[in-house]
Design a protein around this motif. Structure first.
Motif, PDB file in Angstrom:
ATOM      1  N   PHE A  75       0.797  -1.131  -0.010  1.00  0.00           N
ATOM      2  CA  PHE A  75      -0.157   0.021  -0.042  1.00  0.00           C
ATOM      3  C   PHE A  75       0.989   1.293   0.118  1.00  0.00           C
ATOM      4  CE2 PHE A  75      -2.019   3.287   2.365  1.00  0.00           C
ATOM      5  CZ  PHE A  75      -3.240   3.411   1.281  1.00  0.00           C
ATOM      6  N   LEU A  76       1.841   1.314   0.952  1.00  0.00           N
ATOM      7  CA  LEU A  76       2.684   2.367   0.714  1.00  0.00           C
ATOM      8  C   LEU A  76       3.468   2.564  -0.422  1.00  0.00           C
ATOM      9  CD1 LEU A  76       4.310   1.935   4.433  1.00  0.00           C
ATOM     10  CD2 LEU A  76       2.564   3.720   3.593  1.00  0.00           C
ATOM     11  N   MET A  77       3.983   1.294  -1.114  1.00  0.00           N
ATOM     12  CA  MET A  77       4.297   1.626  -2.483  1.00  0.00           C
ATOM     13  C   MET A  77       3.543   2.119  -3.535  1.00  0.00           C
ATOM     14  SD  MET A  77       6.274  -2.234  -2.833  1.00  0.00           S
ATOM     15  CE  MET A  77       6.317  -2.028  -4.652  1.00  0.00           C
ATOM     16  N   ILE A  78       2.188   1.875  -3.429  1.00  0.00           N
ATOM     17  CA  ILE A  78       1.196   2.492  -4.409  1.00  0.00           C
ATOM     18  C   ILE A  78       0.887   3.931  -3.959  1.00  0.00           C
ATOM     19  CG2 ILE A  78      -1.205   2.174  -4.857  1.00  0.00           C
ATOM     20  CD1 ILE A  78      -1.050  -0.780  -4.302  1.00  0.00           C
ATOM     21  N   THR A  79       0.982   4.362  -2.787  1.00  0.00           N
ATOM     22  CA  THR A  79       0.410   5.594  -2.498  1.00  0.00           C
ATOM     23  C   THR A  79       1.552   6.672  -2.676  1.00  0.00           C
ATOM     24  OG1 THR A  79       0.959   5.170  -0.002  1.00  0.00           O
ATOM     25  CG2 THR A  79      -1.473   5.278  -0.671  1.00  0.00           C
ATOM     26  N   GLN A  80       3.089   6.021  -2.225  1.00  0.00           N
ATOM     27  CA  GLN A  80       4.313   6.857  -2.679  1.00  0.00           C
ATOM     28  C   GLN A  80       4.147   7.336  -4.284  1.00  0.00           C
ATOM     29  OE1 GLN A  80       7.672   5.052  -1.232  1.00  0.00           O
ATOM     30  NE2 GLN A  80       9.192   6.726  -1.736  1.00  0.00           N
ATOM     31  N   GLU A  81       4.018   6.161  -5.106  1.00  0.00           N
ATOM     32  CA  GLU A  81       4.176   6.356  -6.394  1.00  0.00           C
ATOM     33  C   GLU A  81       3.144   7.308  -6.895  1.00  0.00           C
ATOM     34  OE1 GLU A  81       4.806   3.266 -10.282  1.00  0.00           O
ATOM     35  OE2 GLU A  81       3.710   2.774  -8.645  1.00  0.00           O
ATOM     36  N   LEU A  82       1.830   7.341  -6.316  1.00  0.00           N
ATOM     37  CA  LEU A  82       0.853   8.383  -6.944  1.00  0.00           C
ATOM     38  C   LEU A  82       1.126   9.766  -6.256  1.00  0.00           C
ATOM     39  CD1 LEU A  82      -2.186   5.666  -6.536  1.00  0.00           C
ATOM     40  CD2 LEU A  82      -1.276   6.685  -8.660  1.00  0.00           C
ATOM     41  N   GLY A  83       1.767   9.800  -5.243  1.00  0.00           N
ATOM     42  CA  GLY A  83       2.036  11.092  -4.695  1.00  0.00           C
ATOM     43  C   GLY A  83       0.921  11.295  -3.671  1.00  0.00           C
ATOM     44  N   LEU A  84       0.411  10.221  -3.172  1.00  0.00           N
ATOM     45  CA  LEU A  84      -0.534  10.137  -2.131  1.00  0.00           C
ATOM     46  C   LEU A  84      -0.157  10.037  -0.649  1.00  0.00           C
ATOM     47  CD1 LEU A  84      -3.333   8.273  -3.800  1.00  0.00           C
ATOM     48  CD2 LEU A  84      -3.311  10.778  -3.836  1.00  0.00           C
ATOM     49  N   ASN A  85      -0.994  10.911   0.221  1.00  0.00           N
ATOM     50  CA  ASN A  85      -0.633  10.706   1.700  1.00  0.00           C
ATOM     51  C   ASN A  85      -1.240   9.475   2.208  1.00  0.00           C
ATOM     52  OD1 ASN A  85      -0.375  10.863   4.469  1.00  0.00           O
ATOM     53  ND2 ASN A  85      -1.655  12.701   4.652  1.00  0.00           N
ATOM     54  N   ALA A  86      -0.544   8.369   2.486  1.00  0.00           N
ATOM     55  CA  ALA A  86      -1.205   7.182   2.823  1.00  0.00           C
ATOM     56  C   ALA A  86      -2.260   7.303   4.062  1.00  0.00           C
ATOM     57  CB  ALA A  86       0.118   6.264   3.455  1.00  0.00           C
ATOM     58  N   ASP A  87      -1.599   8.114   4.939  1.00  0.00           N
ATOM     59  CA  ASP A  87      -2.660   8.338   6.278  1.00  0.00           C
ATOM     60  C   ASP A  87      -3.909   9.064   5.877  1.00  0.00           C
ATOM     61  OD1 ASP A  87      -0.755   7.378   7.785  1.00  0.00           O
ATOM     62  OD2 ASP A  87      -0.229   9.244   8.498  1.00  0.00           O
ATOM     63  N   GLY A  88      -4.147   9.579   4.599  1.00  0.00           N
ATOM     64  CA  GLY A  88      -5.300  10.307   4.295  1.00  0.00           C
ATOM     65  C   GLY A  88      -6.006   9.492   3.182  1.00  0.00           C
ATOM     66  N   THR A  89      -5.719   8.504   2.747  1.00  0.00           N
ATOM     67  CA  THR A  89      -5.965   7.726   1.559  1.00  0.00           C
ATOM     68  C   THR A  89      -6.911   6.425   2.039  1.00  0.00           C
ATOM     69  OG1 THR A  89      -4.211   8.355   0.321  1.00  0.00           O
ATOM     70  CG2 THR A  89      -5.368   6.513  -0.459  1.00  0.00           C
ATOM     71  N   PRO A  90      -8.340   6.650   1.604  1.00  0.00           N
ATOM     72  CA  PRO A  90      -9.353   5.447   2.008  1.00  0.00           C
ATOM     73  C   PRO A  90      -8.935   4.233   1.613  1.00  0.00           C
ATOM     74  CG  PRO A  90     -10.233   6.957   0.469  1.00  0.00           C
ATOM     75  CD  PRO A  90      -8.919   7.369   0.669  1.00  0.00           C
ATOM     76  N   VAL A  91      -9.356   3.491   2.555  1.00  0.00           N
ATOM     77  CA  VAL A  91      -9.344   1.902   2.189  1.00  0.00           C
ATOM     78  C   VAL A  91     -10.523   1.125   3.047  1.00  0.00           C
ATOM     79  CG1 VAL A  91      -6.876   1.431   1.903  1.00  0.00           C
ATOM     80  CG2 VAL A  91      -8.149   1.338   4.209  1.00  0.00           C
ATOM     81  N   SER A  92     -10.987  -0.101   2.803  1.00  0.00           N
ATOM     82  CA  SER A  92     -12.002  -0.729   3.231  1.00  0.00           C
ATOM     83  C   SER A  92     -11.782  -0.610   4.950  1.00  0.00           C
ATOM     84  CB  SER A  92     -12.397  -1.664   2.972  1.00  0.00           C
ATOM     85  OG  SER A  92     -11.311  -2.992   2.851  1.00  0.00           O
ATOM     86  N   LYS A  93     -12.684  -0.428   5.772  1.00  0.00           N
ATOM     87  CA  LYS A  93     -12.562  -0.708   7.259  1.00  0.00           C
ATOM     88  C   LYS A  93     -12.552  -2.093   7.440  1.00  0.00           C
ATOM     89  CE  LYS A  93     -14.531   1.573  11.341  1.00  0.00           C
ATOM     90  NZ  LYS A  93     -13.399   2.222  11.670  1.00  0.00           N
ATOM     91  N   LYS A  94     -11.774  -2.372   8.590  1.00  0.00           N
ATOM     92  CA  LYS A  94     -11.898  -3.699   9.180  1.00  0.00           C
ATOM     93  C   LYS A  94     -12.935  -4.003   9.831  1.00  0.00           C
ATOM     94  CE  LYS A  94      -9.072  -5.946  12.775  1.00  0.00           C
ATOM     95  NZ  LYS A  94      -8.106  -5.969  13.828  1.00  0.00           N
ATOM     96  N   PRO A  95     -13.552  -5.072   9.525  1.00  0.00           N
ATOM     97  CA  PRO A  95     -14.943  -5.678  10.284  1.00  0.00           C
ATOM     98  C   PRO A  95     -14.618  -6.347  11.555  1.00  0.00           C
ATOM     99  CG  PRO A  95     -14.157  -7.275   8.492  1.00  0.00           C
ATOM    100  CD  PRO A  95     -13.173  -6.203   8.589  1.00  0.00           C
ATOM    101  N   THR A  96     -15.557  -6.745  12.224  1.00  0.00           N
ATOM    102  CA  THR A  96     -15.392  -7.227  13.598  1.00  0.00           C
ATOM    103  C   THR A  96     -14.392  -8.316  13.590  1.00  0.00           C
ATOM    104  OG1 THR A  96     -17.500  -8.235  13.378  1.00  0.00           O
ATOM    105  CG2 THR A  96     -17.386  -6.378  14.477  1.00  0.00           C
ATOM    106  N   TYR A  97     -14.194  -9.021  12.283  1.00  0.00           N
ATOM    107  CA  TYR A  97     -13.471 -10.319  11.728  1.00  0.00           C
ATOM    108  C   TYR A  97     -12.634  -9.767  10.895  1.00  0.00           C
ATOM    109  CZ  TYR A  97     -17.383 -10.226   9.284  1.00  0.00           C
ATOM    110  OH  TYR A  97     -18.333  -9.859   7.941  1.00  0.00           O
ATOM    111  N   GLY A  98     -11.242 -10.604  10.734  1.00  0.00           N
ATOM    112  CA  GLY A  98     -10.616 -10.433   9.842  1.00  0.00           C
ATOM    113  C   GLY A  98      -9.891  -8.804   9.345  1.00  0.00           C
ATOM    114  N   TRP A  99      -9.501  -8.892   8.313  1.00  0.00           N
ATOM    115  CA  TRP A  99      -8.846  -7.539   7.831  1.00  0.00           C
ATOM    116  C   TRP A  99      -9.816  -6.859   6.801  1.00  0.00           C
ATOM    117  CZ3 TRP A  99      -5.183  -5.489  11.011  1.00  0.00           C
ATOM    118  CH2 TRP A  99      -4.554  -6.487  11.680  1.00  0.00           C
ATOM    119  N   GLY A 100      -9.585  -5.458   6.682  1.00  0.00           N
ATOM    120  CA  GLY A 100     -10.158  -4.514   5.922  1.00  0.00           C
ATOM    121  C   GLY A 100      -8.761  -4.362   4.752  1.00  0.00           C
ATOM    122  N   GLY A 101      -8.703  -3.161   4.420  1.00  0.00           N
ATOM    123  CA  GLY A 101      -7.650  -2.494   3.634  1.00  0.00           C
ATOM    124  C   GLY A 101      -8.037  -2.705   1.990  1.00  0.00           C
TER     125      GLY A 101
END
Length: 451
Positions: free
Chosen positions: A323-349
């Protein structure tokens, strides 16, 4: 006497080499472990084999009932459109999905048993590894003591030649034990890696099942709302229902202006605009436009969590570097770039409308760029997302355009290698149902446009 001393010197040189190699091995194994300790999970008591069999029997019974409802629904769809028939179809679809929800509950219970058993196996291997490290340390300490004893001390401490050679034999024996122990450690580490991979796969499968079960519950609520709306609009009158049917025959312009919404990502566009994106992706990959639209639409129906997550909290650690590779290449702030939220089980992202994980996106990045001209392409760019979906579906066989080929490609999009599990069938069926609806709209729109 000189020969005896010469032999002893050779043995002790070997002993020193063994000590060096032994401590090197211990250092590497201790400081650079490749295994990960199993997570602590709260489970109920150990299930018996009888419980496993009971779950399989119940699962088979439910799946048989689901098939009967599928056949009944298909028969009803072939009948002439009427209010009574439409109500029966909706009621049977609700009953069918409720059975599928129960079926998945049994699947989840069964996989929890497997996870528990795998967890115990991992703990056993880790315990054996720990015991081997302790044993190896004791052997190396003993060997170290031998190596730090001078030749004169060894000779003087033995009252006979046999005692002297007994010491040498003990050193050789220690070397053999060190070799056996190190080989067992290597084998245990290999087994642990395999067991851990299987454990992670089972956890991922459990997450997928819970995700699908949640979607099915929403589907039931949507169908109930649809049924209630139909009853409210028609007030139970066939004549009113037939009038509603006539109103669905819209003009090409009206179809194009309909809103095509990707709910979770917050994206809205007209159906005409969405069709143009799909047509472009289809022309480059060979995948049917309606299928591309259906997958994107259904992926967006997972809820409002698609773009409300943060990579540090909601993304699996293994995905974060990508994810950091993708956002860095796109010139995006990783902390401010939205991804899917983690549910009560498993992972999002997962990222953007296509809901791809960073590692999957990177596999298609260059091919997407070659098609759209966006270099680098962005998971949050709508055209790049349409092309990404089409490429993945094409790779999984959707270019054949048969019902089964498209259904299978949709299943792989959701479940990967587990695509053929009966419990996941709901996903593929709903995507194909949506694709059929979109295809009807496309055909009608094109037909009316050509007049």
């Amino acid at each position: 006497m000189r020969q005896q001393r010469s032999k002893k010197v050779k043995y002790f040189k070997k002993a020193r080499l063994a000590v060096f190699l032994g401590f090197t091995l211990l250092f590497l194994l201790t400081n650079f472990p490749i295994f990960v300790f199993a997570e602590e999970i709260n489970f109920s008591k150990d299930p018996s084999e009888a419980l496993k069999k009971e779950l399989k029997i119940k699962l088979a019974e439910l799946q048989e009932q689901v098939k009967k409802y599928e056949s009944l629904i298909e028969e009803q769809k072939q009948q002439q459109a009427s209010l009574k028939n439409e109500i029966n179809i909706l009621n049977n679809q609700i009953k069918k999905i409720n059975l599928e929800i129960q079926s998945i509950a049994y699947e989840i219970e069964d996989i929890q048993i497997a996870i528990e058993e795998k967890n115990k196996e991992i703990m056993k291997i880790e315990e054996r590894l720990g015991n081997n490290f302790i044993f190896m340390k004791a052997l190396l300490n003993k060997l170290w003591q031998y190596d730090n004893t001078s030749e004169l001390e060894v000779i003087l401490s033995n009252n006979s030649i046999s005692g002297f050679f007994a010491n040498i034999s003990a050193v050789v024996d220690l070397q053999k034990k060190i070799k056996v122990s190190s080989e067992e450690i290597k084998e245990l580490r290999s087994r642990l890696v395999i067991e851990k991979e299987e454990y992670d796969n089972q956890l991922e499968e459990q997450t997928q099942l819970k995700l699908l079960q949640e979607r099915q519950r929403r589907e039931v609520n949507e169908m109930k709302n649809k049924l209630n709306k139909l009853l409210a609009q028609t007030k139970g009158k066939e004549k009113t229902y037939q009038e509603l049917l006539k109103q669905t025959n819209k003009s090409a312009a009206e179809i194009q202006k309909q809103i095509f919404e990707l709910e979770g990502s917050g994206l809205k566009m007209t159906f005409g605009e969405a069709y143009n994106y799909a047509r472009f992706a289809s022309s480059k990959t060979g995948v049917r436009e309606a299928l591309i639209l259906a997958v994107l639409k259904y992926e967006s129906k997972w809820g409002n969590n698609i773009g409300s997550g943060n990579w540090q909290k909601d993304m699996a650690p293994s995905q974060r570097p990508y994810f950091l590779m993708i956002t860095q290449e796109l010139g995006l702030n990783a902390d401010g770039t939205p991804v899917s939220k983690k549910p009560t089980y498993g992972w999002g992202g997962a990222m953007g409308p296509a809901q791809m994980l960073p590692s999957v996106w990177l596999k298609y990045k260059d091919r997407i760029a070659a098609i759209t001209g966006h270099n680098p392409p962005s998971p949050w760019n709508i055209q790049d997302a349409f092309v990404a979906v089409a490429l993945k579906l094409a790779d999984d066989g959707a270019v054949n355009r048969s019902y089964y080929a498209e259904w299978k490609a949709a299943m792989i999009y959701f479940a990967g290698n587990n695509w053929n599990k009966p419990s996941y069938k709901f996903y593929g069926d709903k995507v194909m149902e949506l694709a059929n609806q979109f295809q009807n709209q496309i055909d009608l729109m094109l037909s009316l446009s050509s007049r």
